[in-house]
Design a protein around this motif. Structure first.
Motif, PDB file in Angstrom:
ATOM      1  N   LYS A  49       0.962  -1.335  -0.152  1.00  0.00           N
ATOM      2  CA  LYS A  49      -0.330  -0.623   0.103  1.00  0.00           C
ATOM      3  C   LYS A  49       0.957   1.282  -0.587  1.00  0.00           C
ATOM      4  CE  LYS A  49      -3.879  -1.891   2.782  1.00  0.00           C
ATOM      5  NZ  LYS A  49      -4.920  -1.421   3.533  1.00  0.00           N
ATOM      6  N   GLU A  50       0.322   2.552  -1.150  1.00  0.00           N
ATOM      7  CA  GLU A  50       0.883   3.312   0.214  1.00  0.00           C
ATOM      8  C   GLU A  50       0.091   4.583   0.971  1.00  0.00           C
ATOM      9  OE1 GLU A  50       2.115   7.411  -3.492  1.00  0.00           O
ATOM     10  OE2 GLU A  50       2.180   4.793  -4.967  1.00  0.00           O
ATOM     11  N   GLY A  51       0.620   5.265   0.928  1.00  0.00           N
ATOM     12  CA  GLY A  51      -0.086   6.281   2.456  1.00  0.00           C
ATOM     13  C   GLY A  51       0.333   7.871   2.233  1.00  0.00           C
ATOM     14  N   SER A  52      -0.122   8.777   2.927  1.00  0.00           N
ATOM     15  CA  SER A  52       0.382   9.988   2.429  1.00  0.00           C
ATOM     16  C   SER A  52       1.167  10.139   4.180  1.00  0.00           C
ATOM     17  CB  SER A  52      -0.969  10.959   2.886  1.00  0.00           C
ATOM     18  OG  SER A  52      -1.629  10.403   3.381  1.00  0.00           O
ATOM     19  N   GLU A  53       0.861   9.336   4.944  1.00  0.00           N
ATOM     20  CA  GLU A  53       1.484   9.738   6.098  1.00  0.00           C
ATOM     21  C   GLU A  53       3.081   9.277   6.374  1.00  0.00           C
ATOM     22  OE1 GLU A  53      -0.240   7.879   9.798  1.00  0.00           O
ATOM     23  OE2 GLU A  53      -1.995   7.652   8.434  1.00  0.00           O
ATOM     24  N   GLN A  54       3.868  10.335   7.147  1.00  0.00           N
ATOM     25  CA  GLN A  54       5.213   9.499   6.998  1.00  0.00           C
ATOM     26  C   GLN A  54       6.019   8.471   7.272  1.00  0.00           C
ATOM     27  OE1 GLN A  54       8.022  12.720   8.222  1.00  0.00           O
ATOM     28  NE2 GLN A  54       7.125  12.177  10.195  1.00  0.00           N
ATOM     29  N   LYS A 101       3.841   5.861   6.953  1.00  0.00           N
ATOM     30  CA  LYS A 101       3.519   4.818   6.241  1.00  0.00           C
ATOM     31  C   LYS A 101       3.204   5.331   4.923  1.00  0.00           C
ATOM     32  CE  LYS A 101      -0.127   3.211   7.560  1.00  0.00           C
ATOM     33  NZ  LYS A 101      -1.904   3.391   7.902  1.00  0.00           N
ATOM     34  N   CYS A 102       4.177   5.838   3.648  1.00  0.00           N
ATOM     35  CA  CYS A 102       4.630   6.127   2.501  1.00  0.00           C
ATOM     36  C   CYS A 102       4.318   4.372   1.578  1.00  0.00           C
ATOM     37  CB  CYS A 102       6.066   6.426   2.570  1.00  0.00           C
ATOM     38  SG  CYS A 102       6.342   7.315   0.852  1.00  0.00           S
ATOM     39  N   VAL A 103       4.917   4.143   1.747  1.00  0.00           N
ATOM     40  CA  VAL A 103       4.908   2.611   1.171  1.00  0.00           C
ATOM     41  C   VAL A 103       5.215   1.214   2.395  1.00  0.00           C
ATOM     42  CG1 VAL A 103       5.395   0.469  -1.049  1.00  0.00           C
ATOM     43  CG2 VAL A 103       5.764   3.843  -1.205  1.00  0.00           C
ATOM     44  N   TYR A 104       4.519   0.829   2.211  1.00  0.00           N
ATOM     45  CA  TYR A 104       4.321  -0.451   2.979  1.00  0.00           C
ATOM     46  C   TYR A 104       3.822  -1.623   2.788  1.00  0.00           C
ATOM     47  CZ  TYR A 104      -0.563   1.774   4.390  1.00  0.00           C
ATOM     48  OH  TYR A 104      -1.560   1.890   4.302  1.00  0.00           O
ATOM     49  N   LEU A 105       3.275  -3.097   3.778  1.00  0.00           N
ATOM     50  CA  LEU A 105       3.300  -4.428   4.064  1.00  0.00           C
ATOM     51  C   LEU A 105       1.545  -4.183   4.537  1.00  0.00           C
ATOM     52  CD1 LEU A 105       5.839  -6.383   2.876  1.00  0.00           C
ATOM     53  CD2 LEU A 105       4.496  -5.057   1.385  1.00  0.00           C
ATOM     54  N   SER A 106       0.744  -4.213   4.366  1.00  0.00           N
ATOM     55  CA  SER A 106      -0.465  -4.455   5.624  1.00  0.00           C
ATOM     56  C   SER A 106      -0.348  -5.918   5.743  1.00  0.00           C
ATOM     57  CB  SER A 106      -2.000  -3.976   4.487  1.00  0.00           C
ATOM     58  OG  SER A 106      -1.736  -5.096   3.614  1.00  0.00           O
ATOM     59  N   VAL A 107       0.001  -6.061   7.041  1.00  0.00           N
ATOM     60  CA  VAL A 107      -0.261  -6.975   7.904  1.00  0.00           C
ATOM     61  C   VAL A 107      -1.649  -7.067   8.276  1.00  0.00           C
ATOM     62  CG1 VAL A 107       0.220  -8.555   9.776  1.00  0.00           C
ATOM     63  CG2 VAL A 107       1.705  -6.300   8.766  1.00  0.00           C
ATOM     64  N   MET A 142       3.858  -2.932   7.865  1.00  0.00           N
ATOM     65  CA  MET A 142       5.540  -3.234   8.421  1.00  0.00           C
ATOM     66  C   MET A 142       6.086  -2.233   6.569  1.00  0.00           C
ATOM     67  SD  MET A 142       8.874  -6.222   7.710  1.00  0.00           S
ATOM     68  CE  MET A 142       8.309  -6.463   5.928  1.00  0.00           C
ATOM     69  N   SER A 143       6.617  -0.952   7.343  1.00  0.00           N
ATOM     70  CA  SER A 143       6.842   0.114   6.198  1.00  0.00           C
ATOM     71  C   SER A 143       8.352  -0.280   5.400  1.00  0.00           C
ATOM     72  CB  SER A 143       7.106   1.204   7.555  1.00  0.00           C
ATOM     73  OG  SER A 143       6.339   1.846   7.863  1.00  0.00           O
TER      74      SER A 143
END
Length: 136
Positions: free
Chosen positions: A47-52, A54-60, A92-93
């Motif tokens: 996933k890609e997020g807008s928070e610093q 959680k920019c690019v992370y693996l969802s759990v 997991m960021s």
């Protein structure tokens, strides 16, 4: 050179906890005594997020009673706060974006790496719980 902090791979089990700093270590040790068996987590997607953080992370995957128990023990036992499993977003960021300064292309490259990680095996055995203090 992306604008990311160096950090070891980790899964964020809880964040934004407010507790007295001098009490956190003892409370965390007590909580961790009850979380002494390793358990597996699954990463369903990148996933890609807008928070610093959680920019690019693996969802759990939240379909995991051990994960839910661990989250609730940490939030209640360390911060004495109510839990909110519905809005909880374990992840997991892969890369952070400090103040929106990530160089062009790093998000896309990191997403590709995440997708390859999932294809290679989307499970991970959690064997240790740590608490980190971060600002921001």
């Amino acid at each position: 050179k992306g604008a990311s902090w160096p950090f070891p791979p980790h899964i964020t089990l809880a964040s934004g906890l407010e507790a007295k700093e001098e009490e956190v270590e003892a409370k965390m040790r007590a909580v961790c005594r009850d979380i002494n068996t390793a358990f597996e987590v699954t990463f369903p997607e990148v996933k890609e997020g807008s928070e610093q953080h959680k920019c690019v992370y693996l969802s759990v995957s939240k379909d995991n009673e051990r994960l839910k128990d661990c989250y609730e023990r940490i939030v209640k036992g360390v911060a004495n706060q109510e839990t909110d499993w519905e809005s909880y977003d374990p992840h997991m960021s892969l890369i952070y974006d400090i103040e929106g300064k990530l160089e062009a292309g790093h998000k896309e490259e990191t997403k590709k790496v995440g997708e390859e990680l999932i294809k290679a095996g989307n499970k991970l055995l959690l064997h240790r719980v740590e608490m980190w203090k971060i600002d921001g």
